[in-house]
Scaffold this motif. Structure first.
Motif: not given
Length: 159
Positions: A74-77, A87-89, A134-146
């Motif tokens: 999640t973090c690396e993606s 997203v590239v897992p 920062m929360g919004a950035a992580w939420a966006e990144a997580y949403d893309q991975l999900a």
């Protein structure tokens, strides 16, 4: 799915948080999974190591490697989102991950619960560095991975 708008600022915040979290990734991953176990009792059946949410076998080597993998992916993606535009897992193929999650009976709605747990753990881990942005950035990144996982699971369940 067009290119993702993930700004340089967002990328910088995610990378900064990831650097802070890296040394404790096992502990943070365990914390995330125990939160998931509490919020989503049916998830316990999907992870043999969550059978009893109050008794997470923290020293279980498979659990340890799984939490490190999930957290790291999640973090690396997230850290590469802007550069790749998608997203590239890392460390495993989406196909393989999609099929495993499908077999375990993971539902689309479970990703939301995991997101809540994940963000809570990140927030605690970074302490005063945390901000709404920062929360919004992580939420966006997580949403893309999900979204990438869910899309892959849909492809596979259609076959």
């Amino acid at each position: 799915m067009g290119s993702i708008s993930f700004s340089e600022e967002q990328e910088a915040m995610v990378k900064e948080a990831w650097e802070l979290m890296k040394p404790n990734v096992q502990e943070l991953g365990l914390k995330m999974f125990s939160l998931v176990g509490q919020m989503l009792p049916e998830a316990a059946g999907m992870f043999y190591f969550l059978k009893d949410p109050n008794q997470i076998p923290q020293n279980n080597p498979q659990l340890r490697s799984h939490v490190v993998k999930v957290f790291t992916m999640t973090c690396e993606s997230a850290a590469q989102l802007r550069q790749n535009g998608k997203v590239v897992p890392v460390g495993s193929t989406l196909k393989r991950m999609g099929s495993i999650h499908l077999k375990k009976g993971v539902q689309e709605s479970h990703f939301e619960v995991i997101k809540v747990a994940f963000l809570k753990v990140v927030k605690e881990a970074v302490g005063e560095k945390w901000s709404e942005e920062m929360g919004a950035a992580w939420a966006e990144a997580y949403d893309q991975l999900a979204a990438a996982f869910i899309a892959e699971m849909k492809i596979q369940s259609a076959n």
